[in-house]
Write a protein that holds these residues in place. Structure first.
Motif: not given
Length: 345
Positions: A7-8, A155-160, A162-163, A341-344
């Motif tokens: 997802p974006s 944790g939220v910033r890295r996962a949601l 930061d691509a 790999e990034a989740g977003v």
């Protein structure tokens, strides 16, 4: 490894929808919900809008699982909504399965964040081929007393937001202090945290890679055998991330659930296992849990399986945010767990 849609990523100024897919308890603690909304705005610049049925109360939502599924679909189709955050968990979102549209999830891939009973919905995102995110709900760590902890925000910033890839970290402190959420006067009083012992390595010596799959074991047990259970391909080569809830299942029960995974062939095909700090366990219970985990790994010929325990996700505080479906590497020699790999996107 299965291929997933990313997802974006979220950005400051985005609107996210709050959804009550499990329980309508939020109407009993409106001040804490408002604190969560305010802290999401202050920490990340996010604006929170409620899905149409999110605040209709526990009785209505329990009687109308279709309304809860409708809220998810509304958030997916709404072009102004960039992400979807669970308000709180519960115990019956398995009832949403007949009403969920996986094609809609795939056509409108968006960030979906939650844990506990939200495991049901997150698994349907994976079945639809879309990354999902196992992390804090609005009423839990996002509405933490006196503000979101730095560990949670990172944790939220890295996962949601930061691509890019990132490493998982162990929290330096944690808490199980119970605060009555109905006591509005306590909302701005911080809880007491204690030093953490860090991660515990229970097995495996070789570096392994795999995609993250998992959630709350009690909820996975409810999902097991239903049409919403992930197909075999989603388990192949996976790094399992598993945790237990405030129900505090005994160590033997966790062992029985892992045996079920062994009997299904899931353990045999897994690349690794991440386990959270068990909620409300005594040191003796934790020791017996580790014995059970190692016993089951031996029973199914997986003494080679890298196993990392006492991690900070699920029913503990502060929480990591895990990108389900993303590729992860466990390196026992370096004692690291990294998201490759990034989740977003």
């Amino acid at each position: 490894m299965p291929e997933f849609i990313k997802p974006s990523r979220l950005q400051r100024g985005d609107t996210v929808a709050s959804v009550s897919l499990s329980s309508g308890f939020v109407t009993e603690v409106p001040h804490r919900y408002e604190a969560g909304k305010r802290q999401l705005r202050d920490a990340f610049g996010l604006q929170v809008v409620e899905a149409p049925n999110a605040l209709r109360g526990a009785e209505y939502l329990h009687r109308h699982p279709q309304a809860r599924a409708d809220d998810l679909h509304w958030a997916l189709e709404n072009p102004e909504v960039r992400g979807i955050f669970s308000v709180i968990g519960g115990d019956d979102s398995v009832r949403l399965l007949p009403h969920l549209d996986l094609d809609l999830i795939r056509r409108f891939p968006k960030v979906m964040l939650g844990f506990s009973d939200t495991t049901i919905t997150l698994m349907q995102f994976l079945r639809a081929g879309v990354h999902a995110f196992y992390g804090p709900a609005i009423l839990t760590d996002l509405a933490e007393n006196a503000g979101i902890r730095d560990f949670v925000a990172r944790g939220v910033r890295r996962a949601l937001f930061d691509a890019r890839p990132f490493g998982l970290e162990a929290a330096s402190e944690w808490t199980e202090e119970h605060v009555d959420w109905r006591d509005e006067a306590r909302q701005e009083q911080p809880r007491s945290f204690q030093p953490s012992d860090g991660w515990v390595w229970l097995g495996g010596r070789k570096r392994v890679e795999g995609h993250l799959v998992g959630g709350c074991l009690e909820v996975l047990d409810m999902l097991n055998g239903t049409p919403g259970w992930p197909e075999a391909r989603l388990w192949d080569g996976a790094i399992l991330c598993l945790e237990t809830s405030e129900d505090v299942p005994p160590p033997s029960q966790v062992g029985y659930w892992l045996r079920n995974f062994g009997a299904q062939g899931i353990l045999g095909k897994a690349s690794g296992l991440l386990m959270s700090r068990p909620k409300a366990y005594t040191p003796d219970m934790t020791s017996r849990l580790y014995d059970w985990v190692k016993r089951v790994a031996w029973e199914f010929g997986r003494e080679d399986l890298p196993i990392v325990a006492n991690m900070d996700f699920g029913h503990t505080s502060p929480q990591l945010t895990l990108p389900l479906g993303a590729k992860v590497v466990i390196d026992p020699t370096k004692a690291t767990v990294d998201v490759l790999e990034a989740g977003v996107s």
